[in-house]
Design an enzyme around this catalytic site. Sequence first.
Site, short mmCIF file in Angstrom:
data_model
loop_
_atom_site.label_atom_id
_atom_site.label_comp_id
_atom_site.label_asym_id
_atom_site.label_seq_id
_atom_site.Cartn_x
_atom_site.Cartn_y
_atom_site.Cartn_z
N HIS A 1 -17.27 -5.59 40.18
CA HIS A 1 -16.16 -6.27 40.84
C HIS A 1 -14.93 -6.04 39.98
O HIS A 1 -14.84 -6.53 38.86
CB HIS A 1 -16.51 -7.76 40.96
CG HIS A 1 -15.66 -8.51 41.93
ND1 HIS A 1 -15.68 -8.26 43.29
CD2 HIS A 1 -14.78 -9.53 41.75
CE1 HIS A 1 -14.84 -9.10 43.89
NE2 HIS A 1 -14.28 -9.87 42.98
N LYS B 1 -9.27 -10.11 50.68
CA LYS B 1 -8.32 -10.11 49.56
C LYS B 1 -8.55 -8.83 48.77
O LYS B 1 -9.70 -8.46 48.51
CB LYS B 1 -8.62 -11.38 48.75
CG LYS B 1 -8.08 -11.43 47.36
CD LYS B 1 -8.00 -12.91 46.93
CE LYS B 1 -8.36 -13.11 45.48
NZ LYS B 1 -8.13 -14.50 45.04
N LYS C 1 -7.85 -6.73 45.28
CA LYS C 1 -7.48 -6.92 43.88
C LYS C 1 -6.67 -5.71 43.44
O LYS C 1 -7.20 -4.59 43.42
CB LYS C 1 -8.75 -7.03 43.03
CG LYS C 1 -9.48 -8.33 43.26
CD LYS C 1 -8.62 -9.46 42.75
CE LYS C 1 -9.42 -10.69 42.40
NZ LYS C 1 -8.56 -11.75 41.91
N ASP D 1 -4.19 -9.86 45.58
CA ASP D 1 -4.12 -10.68 44.37
C ASP D 1 -3.78 -9.75 43.21
O ASP D 1 -4.54 -8.82 42.91
CB ASP D 1 -5.47 -11.38 44.13
CG ASP D 1 -5.41 -12.38 42.98
OD1 ASP D 1 -4.34 -12.51 42.35
OD2 ASP D 1 -6.44 -13.03 42.72
N GLU E 1 -0.80 -13.08 46.09
CA GLU E 1 -1.27 -14.07 45.11
C GLU E 1 -0.85 -13.66 43.71
O GLU E 1 -1.10 -12.53 43.28
CB GLU E 1 -2.80 -14.16 45.24
CG GLU E 1 -3.44 -15.14 44.28
CD GLU E 1 -4.94 -15.33 44.57
OE1 GLU E 1 -5.40 -14.97 45.67
OE2 GLU E 1 -5.65 -15.81 43.67
N ASP F 1 -1.78 -18.95 41.59
CA ASP F 1 -3.17 -19.10 41.14
C ASP F 1 -3.18 -19.38 39.64
O ASP F 1 -3.26 -20.54 39.21
CB ASP F 1 -3.99 -17.85 41.51
CG ASP F 1 -5.45 -17.98 41.08
OD1 ASP F 1 -5.86 -19.10 40.71
OD2 ASP F 1 -6.19 -16.98 41.09
N LYS G 1 -8.49 -24.70 42.62
CA LYS G 1 -9.72 -24.35 41.91
C LYS G 1 -10.19 -25.56 41.11
O LYS G 1 -9.43 -26.07 40.28
CB LYS G 1 -9.48 -23.16 40.99
CG LYS G 1 -9.11 -21.89 41.74
CD LYS G 1 -9.08 -20.66 40.88
CE LYS G 1 -8.84 -19.42 41.74
NZ LYS G 1 -8.81 -18.17 40.96
N GLU H 1 -11.98 -18.86 49.62
CA GLU H 1 -12.64 -17.64 49.16
C GLU H 1 -13.93 -18.02 48.42
O GLU H 1 -14.25 -17.47 47.38
CB GLU H 1 -11.70 -16.84 48.26
CG GLU H 1 -11.18 -17.65 47.09
CD GLU H 1 -10.23 -16.89 46.17
OE1 GLU H 1 -9.75 -15.81 46.53
OE2 GLU H 1 -9.97 -17.42 45.06
C1 MUC Z 1 -8.80 -14.85 41.25
O1 MUC Z 1 -7.93 -14.50 40.51
O2 MUC Z 1 -8.46 -15.32 42.32
C2 MUC Z 1 -11.26 -15.00 43.10
C3 MUC Z 1 -11.74 -14.08 43.96
C4 MUC Z 1 -11.94 -12.90 43.25
O3 MUC Z 1 -12.36 -11.84 43.67
O4 MUC Z 1 -11.53 -13.09 41.97
C5 MUC Z 1 -11.26 -14.44 41.78
C6 MUC Z 1 -10.23 -14.78 40.81
MG MG Z 2 -6.33 -15.08 41.94
#
Ligand code: MUC
Ligand code: MG
Length: 373
Positions: free
Chosen positions: A22, A167, A169, A198, A224, A249, A273, A327
């Site tokens: 991941h 989402k 990354k 994000d 994000e 976040d 969170k 999520e």
């Molecule tokens: C984050 O930064 O949001 C949440 C979902 C994901 O894939 O990573 C986390 C951390």
């Molecule tokens: Mg995040």
Amino acid sequence: MTRPTIDRLETLIVDLPTIRPHKLAMHTMQRQTLVILRLRCSDGVEGIGEATTIGGLAYGYESPEGIKANIDAHLAPALIGLPAGNINAAMLRLDTLAKGNTFAKSAIETALLDAQGKRLGLPVSELLGGRVRDSLEVAWTLASGDTARDIAEAEHLLEIRRHRLFKLKIGANPLEQDLRHVLAIKRELGERASVRVDVNQYWDESQAIRACQVLGDNGIDLVEQPIARINRGGQVRLNQRSPAPIMADESIESVEDAFSLAAAGAASVFALKIAKNGGPRAVLRTAQIAEAAGIALYGGTMLEGAVGTLASAHAFLTLRQLTWGTELFGPLLLTEDIVREAPVYRDFHLHVPATPGLGLTLDEAQLSRFARR
Ligand code: MUC
Ligand code: MG
């Protein structure tokens, strides 16, 4: 009737395998490490909690080993002998004793709620005032690091009706490469899915100004944490000019952070969170700040396993409005977990049990198989 007291707290570090690497901007997860807490009470009831972060110390200021050490040396001894059912008093004791340490406090608050729920025969959501829904829509993070593989993953998840919020990354690659990646995925999925990004604080303001414009103009629904949590002025300016809503976040490391972000107008969406606020009750205080300020809500995750995921879920069930869904997919990233009841994901939603406490029991065999020696 004698009131049950807190007898003993035990922490375990558990290393679990994941379905695939991941990839986040700051770290690639090859496995996930949970801190599991067992809180035993004098009436024989055991509450369970979880404190989980991402990538050791890569994501934030807390590591699993640090969380465990602080619970064992400082927080656990302060709780022994306190009434197990008085969660206000227990958390006040911890807040007096220890600054920060919201991940550890979240595990403890979760375990106290789980124990009290089991004792009274009530689900945690009921202890938190009652649920206004039974399930939560759950986003999935496409983070294989490969555009074609991410598209195939999204198509499969749409097909089996598991997720329709995605989402992405980004942030680690050059900006133009990241933008091409995101737009290629959005182009394929079109109106069938909501696509968000994000950035995990990886852009500076000059990059974020252009990127947010491009993303917003091309149908990306949410951006994000585009820039560093410490650049408050930049967040306020971006929030004013980005066509895509900005979600905070990493900027939220406490309930107090949530208040000052709201007061400054630094985001129009908050990621909630439990670990960043100090537990399922603490996160609801951040939610109340957001509601009062007209800031929309999203149920975030630190990629917890079933325990932390359901602790979050019970809290999120009580919220009036979750405009951006959640999520809470952490358990789906793992190939193994340490509870007997696998969380139920169906029709794009996580369905949350209404059985006492969190609705989970530890699987002792799995726990001893994966606990770090
Ligand atoms: C984050 O930064 O949001 C949440 C979902 C994901 O894939 O990573 C986390 C951390
Ligand atoms: Mg995040």
